[in-house]
Motif scaffolding. Structure first.
Motif, mmCIF file in Angstrom:
data_model
loop_
_atom_site.group_PDB
_atom_site.id
_atom_site.type_symbol
_atom_site.label_atom_id
_atom_site.label_comp_id
_atom_site.label_asym_id
_atom_site.label_seq_id
_atom_site.Cartn_x
_atom_site.Cartn_y
_atom_site.Cartn_z
ATOM 1 N N ARG A 1 0.819 -1.218 0.000
ATOM 2 C CA ARG A 1 0.000 0.000 0.000
ATOM 3 C C ARG A 1 0.852 1.266 0.000
ATOM 4 N NH1 ARG A 1 -3.111 -0.232 5.035
ATOM 5 N NH2 ARG A 1 -4.073 1.676 4.299
ATOM 6 N N ARG A 2 2.167 1.088 0.203
ATOM 7 C CA ARG A 2 3.103 2.216 0.318
ATOM 8 C C ARG A 2 2.707 3.132 1.469
ATOM 9 N NH1 ARG A 2 5.135 3.322 -5.857
ATOM 10 N NH2 ARG A 2 5.505 1.132 -6.273
ATOM 11 N N HIS A 3 2.441 2.480 2.605
ATOM 12 C CA HIS A 3 2.102 3.187 3.834
ATOM 13 C C HIS A 3 3.142 2.884 4.901
ATOM 14 C CE1 HIS A 3 -2.477 3.966 3.221
ATOM 15 N NE2 HIS A 3 -1.750 4.372 2.194
ATOM 16 N N VAL A 4 3.368 3.879 5.747
ATOM 17 C CA VAL A 4 4.271 3.750 6.881
ATOM 18 C C VAL A 4 3.482 4.141 8.126
ATOM 19 C CG1 VAL A 4 6.370 4.669 7.943
ATOM 20 C CG2 VAL A 4 6.283 4.343 5.481
ATOM 21 N N THR A 5 3.548 3.313 9.161
ATOM 22 C CA THR A 5 2.940 3.647 10.442
ATOM 23 C C THR A 5 4.072 3.962 11.408
ATOM 24 O OG1 THR A 5 1.055 2.204 10.024
ATOM 25 C CG2 THR A 5 1.431 2.870 12.309
ATOM 26 N N VAL A 6 4.001 5.152 11.995
ATOM 27 C CA VAL A 6 5.040 5.629 12.901
ATOM 28 C C VAL A 6 4.438 5.725 14.293
ATOM 29 C CG1 VAL A 6 6.637 7.520 13.391
ATOM 30 C CG2 VAL A 6 6.123 6.907 11.020
ATOM 31 N N THR A 7 5.056 5.046 15.242
ATOM 32 C CA THR A 7 4.604 5.074 16.627
ATOM 33 C C THR A 7 5.678 5.728 17.475
ATOM 34 O OG1 THR A 7 3.380 3.026 16.281
ATOM 35 C CG2 THR A 7 3.791 3.664 18.561
ATOM 36 N N GLY A 8 5.249 6.664 18.303
ATOM 37 C CA GLY A 8 6.180 7.373 19.175
ATOM 38 C C GLY A 8 5.580 8.697 19.587
ATOM 39 N N ASP A 9 6.448 9.589 20.005
ATOM 40 C CA ASP A 9 6.005 10.906 20.457
ATOM 41 C C ASP A 9 6.174 11.982 19.391
ATOM 42 O OD1 ASP A 9 5.330 9.890 22.968
ATOM 43 O OD2 ASP A 9 7.368 10.143 23.703
ATOM 44 N N LEU A 10 6.380 11.577 18.149
ATOM 45 C CA LEU A 10 6.605 12.536 17.067
ATOM 46 C C LEU A 10 5.281 13.055 16.523
ATOM 47 C CD1 LEU A 10 9.318 10.580 15.063
ATOM 48 C CD2 LEU A 10 9.657 12.302 16.830
ATOM 49 N N THR A 11 5.258 14.323 16.188
ATOM 50 C CA THR A 11 4.084 14.890 15.530
ATOM 51 C C THR A 11 4.134 14.525 14.046
ATOM 52 O OG1 THR A 11 5.170 16.969 14.945
ATOM 53 C CG2 THR A 11 4.075 16.869 17.123
ATOM 54 N N PRO A 12 2.983 14.539 13.389
ATOM 55 C CA PRO A 12 3.001 14.288 11.939
ATOM 56 C C PRO A 12 3.939 15.227 11.187
ATOM 57 C CG PRO A 12 0.776 14.108 12.756
ATOM 58 C CD PRO A 12 1.619 14.639 13.900
ATOM 59 N N LYS A 13 4.010 16.487 11.592
ATOM 60 C CA LYS A 13 4.883 17.442 10.907
ATOM 61 C C LYS A 13 6.348 17.032 11.019
ATOM 62 C CE LYS A 13 6.235 22.306 10.596
ATOM 63 N NZ LYS A 13 7.243 21.961 9.660
ATOM 64 N N VAL A 14 6.769 16.564 12.178
ATOM 65 C CA VAL A 14 8.156 16.137 12.353
ATOM 66 C C VAL A 14 8.456 14.950 11.433
ATOM 67 C CG1 VAL A 14 9.774 15.080 13.994
ATOM 68 C CG2 VAL A 14 8.390 17.041 14.686
ATOM 69 N N VAL A 15 7.534 14.004 11.345
ATOM 70 C CA VAL A 15 7.719 12.842 10.475
ATOM 71 C C VAL A 15 7.786 13.273 9.016
ATOM 72 C CG1 VAL A 15 6.694 10.682 9.674
ATOM 73 C CG2 VAL A 15 6.628 11.262 12.116
ATOM 74 N N ILE A 16 6.844 14.097 8.592
ATOM 75 C CA ILE A 16 6.815 14.565 7.204
ATOM 76 C C ILE A 16 8.086 15.327 6.865
ATOM 77 C CG2 ILE A 16 5.638 16.161 5.633
ATOM 78 C CD1 ILE A 16 2.993 15.212 7.019
#
Length: 66
Positions: free
Chosen positions: A38-53
């Motif tokens: 699906r070309r999806h990544v699931t990120v678990t932690g204390d990061l905001t979506p903006k930090v990940v992006i």
């Protein structure tokens, strides 16, 4: 408590992509799960979506929350 966010990463297509994304996010304290089909990544932690992006953008991957 850690939070999970899912992202679409359309240009992620291979193991090298996966390794690059891991290398960018794991040092930030994230746990990363991949759905390559699906070309999806699931990120678990204390990061905001903006930090990940922003982290993914720095290594050349556009990402959007899903």
């Amino acid at each position: 408590m850690p939070i999970s966010h899912e992202f679409s990463v359309p240009d992620m297509s291979c193991g090298h992509c996966r390794a690059s994304i891991d290398k960018a996010l794991v040092p930030l304290g994230a746990q990363v799960a991949f759905d390559m089909d699906r070309r999806h990544v699931t990120v678990t932690g204390d990061l905001t979506p903006k930090v990940v992006i922003d982290a993914l953008d720095r290594i050349g991957f556009a990402a959007e929350p899903v």
